[in-house]
Design an enzyme around this catalytic site. Structure first.
Site, PDB file in Angstrom:
ATOM      1  N   GLU A  83      11.499  12.899  -0.246  1.00 27.59           N
ATOM      2  CA  GLU A  83      10.419  12.226  -0.977  1.00 27.59           C
ATOM      3  C   GLU A  83       9.038  12.766  -0.587  1.00 27.59           C
ATOM      4  O   GLU A  83       8.171  12.941  -1.434  1.00 27.59           O
ATOM      5  CB  GLU A  83      10.495  10.715  -0.734  1.00 27.59           C
ATOM      6  N   THR A 136       6.247  26.882   5.063  1.00 28.48           N
ATOM      7  CA  THR A 136       4.933  26.273   4.845  1.00 28.48           C
ATOM      8  C   THR A 136       3.831  27.230   5.267  1.00 28.48           C
ATOM      9  O   THR A 136       2.810  27.372   4.572  1.00 28.48           O
ATOM     10  CB  THR A 136       4.821  24.964   5.643  1.00 28.48           C
ATOM     11  N   HIS A 194       0.836  -1.197   0.000  1.00 22.64           N
ATOM     12  CA  HIS A 194       0.000   0.000   0.000  1.00 22.64           C
ATOM     13  C   HIS A 194       0.876   1.254   0.000  1.00 22.64           C
ATOM     14  O   HIS A 194       0.644   2.185  -0.773  1.00 22.64           O
ATOM     15  CB  HIS A 194      -0.936  -0.015   1.210  1.00 22.64           C
ATOM     16  N   LYS A 220       3.168  29.828   2.682  1.00 20.99           N
ATOM     17  CA  LYS A 220       2.313  29.377   1.577  1.00 20.99           C
ATOM     18  C   LYS A 220       0.835  29.429   1.973  1.00 20.99           C
ATOM     19  O   LYS A 220       0.006  29.933   1.214  1.00 20.99           O
ATOM     20  CB  LYS A 220       2.699  27.953   1.155  1.00 20.99           C
ATOM     21  N   TRP A 242       7.160  -0.012   4.050  1.00 18.97           N
ATOM     22  CA  TRP A 242       7.786   0.642   2.884  1.00 18.97           C
ATOM     23  C   TRP A 242       9.189   1.140   3.217  1.00 18.97           C
ATOM     24  O   TRP A 242       9.949   1.488   2.337  1.00 18.97           O
ATOM     25  CB  TRP A 242       6.900   1.769   2.350  1.00 18.97           C
ATOM     26  N   SER A 302      -1.922  26.562  -5.995  1.00 22.15           N
ATOM     27  CA  SER A 302      -1.680  27.980  -6.280  1.00 22.15           C
ATOM     28  C   SER A 302      -2.396  28.410  -7.554  1.00 22.15           C
ATOM     29  O   SER A 302      -3.022  29.477  -7.593  1.00 22.15           O
ATOM     30  CB  SER A 302      -0.172  28.259  -6.412  1.00 22.15           C
ATOM     31  N   ARG A 331       1.291   1.381  15.027  1.00 28.47           N
ATOM     32  CA  ARG A 331       1.025   1.160  13.611  1.00 28.47           C
ATOM     33  C   ARG A 331       1.267  -0.297  13.252  1.00 28.47           C
ATOM     34  O   ARG A 331       1.919  -1.027  13.970  1.00 28.47           O
ATOM     35  CB  ARG A 331       2.024   1.922  12.744  1.00 28.47           C
ATOM     36  N   SER A 380      13.300   5.705 -13.564  1.00 27.04           N
ATOM     37  CA  SER A 380      12.233   6.427 -14.262  1.00 27.04           C
ATOM     38  C   SER A 380      12.123   7.857 -13.748  1.00 27.04           C
ATOM     39  O   SER A 380      12.036   8.810 -14.526  1.00 27.04           O
ATOM     40  CB  SER A 380      10.915   5.676 -14.061  1.00 27.04           C
ATOM     41  N   SER A 381      12.164   7.995 -12.413  1.00 26.07           N
ATOM     42  CA  SER A 381      12.029   9.331 -11.826  1.00 26.07           C
ATOM     43  C   SER A 381      13.200  10.229 -12.180  1.00 26.07           C
ATOM     44  O   SER A 381      13.028  11.414 -12.435  1.00 26.07           O
ATOM     45  CB  SER A 381      11.932   9.230 -10.302  1.00 26.07           C
ATOM     46  N   TYR A 414       8.340  15.705   0.313  1.00 31.82           N
ATOM     47  CA  TYR A 414       8.161  17.003  -0.348  1.00 31.82           C
ATOM     48  C   TYR A 414       8.007  16.840  -1.849  1.00 31.82           C
ATOM     49  O   TYR A 414       7.337  17.648  -2.497  1.00 31.82           O
ATOM     50  CB  TYR A 414       9.316  17.949   0.000  1.00 31.82           C
ATOM     51  N   ASP A 423       6.915  20.892 -26.702  1.00 33.35           N
ATOM     52  CA  ASP A 423       6.904  19.563 -26.080  1.00 33.35           C
ATOM     53  C   ASP A 423       7.990  19.548 -25.010  1.00 33.35           C
ATOM     54  O   ASP A 423       8.552  20.597 -24.666  1.00 33.35           O
ATOM     55  CB  ASP A 423       7.164  18.447 -27.125  1.00 33.35           C
ATOM     56  N   HIS A 479      14.520  13.123  11.925  1.00 35.18           N
ATOM     57  CA  HIS A 479      13.330  13.229  12.773  1.00 35.18           C
ATOM     58  C   HIS A 479      12.411  12.019  12.602  1.00 35.18           C
ATOM     59  O   HIS A 479      11.445  11.884  13.336  1.00 35.18           O
ATOM     60  CB  HIS A 479      12.581  14.550  12.558  1.00 35.18           C
ATOM     61  N   HIS A 480      12.743  11.159  11.640  1.00 33.95           N
ATOM     62  CA  HIS A 480      12.029   9.873  11.547  1.00 33.95           C
ATOM     63  C   HIS A 480      12.664   8.831  12.465  1.00 33.95           C
ATOM     64  O   HIS A 480      12.202   7.704  12.528  1.00 33.95           O
ATOM     65  CB  HIS A 480      12.064   9.360  10.109  1.00 33.95           C
ATOM     66  N   HIS A 499      12.788  11.695   3.415  1.00 31.66           N
ATOM     67  CA  HIS A 499      12.158  12.948   3.772  1.00 31.66           C
ATOM     68  C   HIS A 499      11.974  13.886   2.588  1.00 31.66           C
ATOM     69  O   HIS A 499      10.879  14.395   2.377  1.00 31.66           O
ATOM     70  CB  HIS A 499      12.806  13.661   4.955  1.00 31.66           C
TER      71      HIS A 499
END
Lengths: 527, 286
Positions: free
Chosen positions: A250, A323, A69, A326, A134, A263, A445, A164-165, A252, A99, A297-298, A248
């Site tokens: 990721e 943040t 998931h 924004k 994950w 926006s 979890r 790919s990314s 963002y 293009d 922080h994880h 981390h």
């Protein structure tokens, strides 16, 4: 136009070098991923609806679904929809380019991702599957505790998705830097373009670190190296540092494109240019930069030195500042505007609500001391689903309703769209808000069963999941309804607020656009 | 499929009955609980009071921003305000909404760091226990009381006695005296686990090849429950932590008896790492 320019049948798609067709394929892939990944989460919520084991007797299968998931939603739903889908479709349209810079590489990017999805599905059905989460923490993900090819296939899947990314990121950066139409300076580029540019840089810098870590795990598993094995002088915590150095940024990578979409929509439906354009653009750059120096922080409970944790507390808190800029700028854009609450705008305001709620719990979790009570509980699950899953998905829905007329030439039904919004908004809040309570009360979890005291809020959460599921199937109906019954869309269905270049081309956007480069005098950015 | 659902009311009644029959309800969650478990150690108390600051701020910010957005949607609706203004800059405003969040964060940072350094470790420990995580149970060692060790395994559903909470009760809880500073050293025998007791403000990962340290001083007698908090394999959901706090006198008696009862158990650190076996959750606690 000759057939070579506009191939038909399967060639049009498989051989495609057209940014719009490739963007469409990314969106379709994202929907396939969402059905698989969403189906898993609903099966998980079904199991968790009441205490005891009712549906998933095999707890390895439960762990595999939790893992798959996560992988699916991050790599095969949100990223393809936002970056591959909307990014491909609208970056060239918005900057006035015909293009992408590298059309063939664009094709490879997409098909690598499709291959990665196949590998991930294979991993899930091979030899018990990867039940690692994950985050793939060793030693649980090592050959000792996950023998068999499942974890290797998952690693390979991430490698291919990462390639790919990276190719996609190179393409987007090159396109945005080199192919802006005359007069389209960076400071005139729409914020969605800025968002995709920042995201592409994050991908380019973060994915190689993941690739390195995955390769080390692969050689640990298969070739006798001991990077993460303490008996051989390695350290399982090294994996966590490398993983979260990628992981981390990721998050963002997932949310910054959403900022861009929101926006555009807020400005369009307030009929005002974005407030504080430069602040908005550079806030995204700041978030991207600081995103690289907060990874631990994880890892507040893994045994880091207390001074290290203190640093990560302070660095993480800093992110709240850009943040906040924004959020306040979106509100200031709406202030004094002439707001039309069409479906995209409803989803955009819903995004702000969800993102604020998820943001303040992020500030709570940034405190290492507080995190001891909340780490690895449902509070964290609630937090990151508020920001990454439902806020990001609301941005995707908002983008879909905003641009579907341009993409398909047919406009959605406003009534159906609004029903979809309210079903989703009620559903996701009922689904995830009670999880704050569960987490605060101490429910961990990734468990298939829980102490009976957690029964009440789990049932509420599962009812929310049911409503969300109904809303999602309703969305699929809306897609079908729009494509078959939708009325023809005008070039610009939104009126004076829609100032970006995609609204200057017909709907649906022709196969080739901006063949004569538009000349930009003043865009929505700095006048 | 949904015939499996019993009514919510039945569930709640069931859950209430479970907790009501437990004499020491302090150390675990209660039905429909929305906040942290009641604090039973100095660290947990400080977490509680810090949480009060955080909660106030997050509630004010969330309600403030959402209220403002609601007002804007109402006030500047196209019907009410057909002609938009074109204002896109206000330097003072932009500085304000940058500086105010920074000030809020500074206000949070001080108690945050104070809590962090307070909970890190104790410098005058009265005793030490060692926690070792295994797939899927805990073992505890008492180096200061004769170096005995024992395993602590979950009691499966069908063997629960009245009053024992499901998925939380264990055969041998780790026993500590109240009111003393206990240094806790933690490691793992196989994969990463996390030893957590919410009501005592404890959560530290057990990592193979590393020894982590934390500390606890339990305020009152009672049993305090937690669950493994790092995904550790198929029976991750079935390795609870139970801390039984007793008076010092009672602890002395217990530790003397335990030394003999568990005399045959070697120290777990000398045990050979075993390859994982396929174990179903049903047979986890043989």
């Amino acid at each position: 136009m000759s057939a070579a320019h506009h191939p038909t049948g399967w060639r049009r798609w498989v051989y495609s070098t057209n940014h719009k067709d490739i963007g469409t394929m990314y969106i379709v892939l994202s929907m396939i991923g969402a059905i698989i990944g969403g189906g898993m989460s609903w099966y998980i919520r079904l199991e968790l609806a009441q205490p005891g084991i009712q549906f998933i007797d095999d707890t390895q299968l439960y762990n595999v679904m939790v893992t798959a998931h996560g992988f699916l939603m991050v790599f095969f739903v949100v990223m393809p929809a936002m970056i591959g889908g909307f990014g491909n479709w609208f970056v060239p349209l918005m900057i006035g380019a015909p293009d992408m810079s590298f059309p063939r590489m664009n094709n490879i990017s997409f098909w690598l991702l499709a291959a990665a999805l196949v590998l991930l599905v294979l991993a899930g059905v091979t030899g018990g599957g990867p039940g690692t989460g994950w985050t793939v923490y060793p030693p649980l993900s090592s050959a000792t505790y996950h023998p068999g090819p499942a974890v290797d296939l998952a690693i390979l899947s991430l490698h291919v998705a990462g390639a790919s990314s990276i190719l996609g990121a190179i393409n987007l950066i090159t396109t945005i830097v080199n192919m802006r139409a005359p007069g389209m300076t960076m400071h005139r580029a729409p914020l969605f373009v800025w968002a995709i540019l920042v995201t592409a840089f994050l991908l380019l810098l973060a994915i190689p670190v993941l690739a390195g870590a995955l390769t080390m795990l692969l050689t640990d598993r298969n070739f006798g190296t001991t990077f993460f094995v303490p008996e051989g002088g390695g350290d399982p915590i090294l994996w966590q540092h490398l993983f979260w150095f990628f992981g981390h940024p990721e998050v963002y990578i997932i949310i910054i494109p959403a900022f861009g979409i929101i926006s555009q929509i807020i400005a369009t439906f307030s009929k005002k240019p974005v407030f504080g354009y430069l602040g908005m653009a550079y806030a995204m750059c700041a978030i991207g930069f600081v995103g690289f120096v907060v990874w631990a922080h994880h890892m507040y409970t893994v045994g880091l030195d207390v001074n290290t944790r203190a640093y990560f507390v302070l660095a993480t808190m800093v992110i709240a500042v850009p943040t906040g800029i924004k959020i306040f700028s979106w509100l200031a854009t709406m202030w004094g505007g002439s707001i039309e609450l069409k479906t995209p705008m409803l989803f955009a305001t819903g995004f702000i609500a969800l993102f604020v709620a998820g943001g303040v719990t992020g500030v709570v979790l940034s405190n290492a001391g507080m995190d001891v009570a909340l780490h690895d509980t449902y509070y964290v699950v609630a937090h990151f689903h508020y920001v990454l899953s439902i806020a990001a998905v609301f941005a995707m829905y908002a983008g879909f309703y905003y641009w579907i007329g341009k993409m398909s030439g047919r406009q959605y039904s406003e009534t159906l769209g609004k029903i979809h919004f309210w079903a989703s908004f009620v559903g996701v809040n009922l689904l995830f808000f009670p999880q704050h309570f569960l987490g605060a009360a101490g429910m961990p979890r990734r468990i298939p069963d829980y102490p009976d005291a957690y029964a009440g809020w789990n049932m509420v959460s599962s009812v929310g999941a049911l409503i969300t599921a109904i809303g999602t199937f309703f969305f699929l109906y809306i897609v079908w309804h729009t494509l078959t019954r939708g009325r023809a869309a005008e070039a610009n269905p939104w009126g004076v607020g829609a100032t970006t270049l995609e609204w200057t081309v017909p709907s649906p956007a022709p196969f080739h656009t901006h063949e004569d480069l538009p000349k930009i005098e003043a865009a929505q950015g700095v006048e | 499929m949904f015939t499996h659902f019993r009514s919510v009311a039945t569930l709640i009644a069931l859950a209430c009955a479970t907790v009501a029959s437990d004499s020491s309800a302090a150390g675990l969650a209660t039905p429909w609980q929305v906040d942290l478990q009641p604090a039973a150690s100095p660290v947990a108390e400080q977490i509680q009071s810090f949480n009060a600051i955080l909660f106030t701020m997050e509630a004010l910010i969330t309600l403030g921003v959402l209220g403002l957005m609601g007002f804007i949607i109402w006030r500047f609706n196209a019907k009410r305000n057909p002609v938009p203004n074109k204002r896109t800059h206000n330097t003072a405003l932009e500085v304000l909404w940058t500086v105010v969040p920074i000030l809020i964060l500074v206000v949070i940072a001080f108690p945050s760091l104070r809590l962090l350094f307070f909970m890190d470790r104790t410098f005058d420990a009265d005793m030490t226990i060692k926690v070792v995580g295994h797939q899927w149970y805990w073992s505890y060692e008492y180096p200061d009381h004769g170096d005995f060790t024992f395993d602590s395994v979950m009691i499966p559903d069908d063997e629960l006695k009245p009053g024992q909470p499901r998925l939380l009760a264990v055969d041998n809880p780790v026993v500590v005296p109240v009111g003393v500073n206990v240094r806790v050293l933690l490691t793992s025998d196989d994969v990463i686990h996390s030893w957590a007791v919410p009501s005592l403000g404890l959560k530290t990962d057990t990592v193979p090849g590393r020894t982590n340290e934390t500390w606890v001083r339990v305020n009152e007698e009672g049993t305090y429950y937690g669950m493994c908090s790092e995904l550790c394999g198929v029976n991750h959901g079935y390795m609870p932590v139970a801390v039984k706090a007793v008076s010092k006198a009672e602890f002395d008696v217990w530790s003397k008896n335990a030394k003999q009862e568990f005399a045959d158990n070697g120290a777990s650190t000398t045990r050979v790492v075993q390859a994982p076996r396929e174990v179903s959750p049903r047979e986890v606690s043989q």
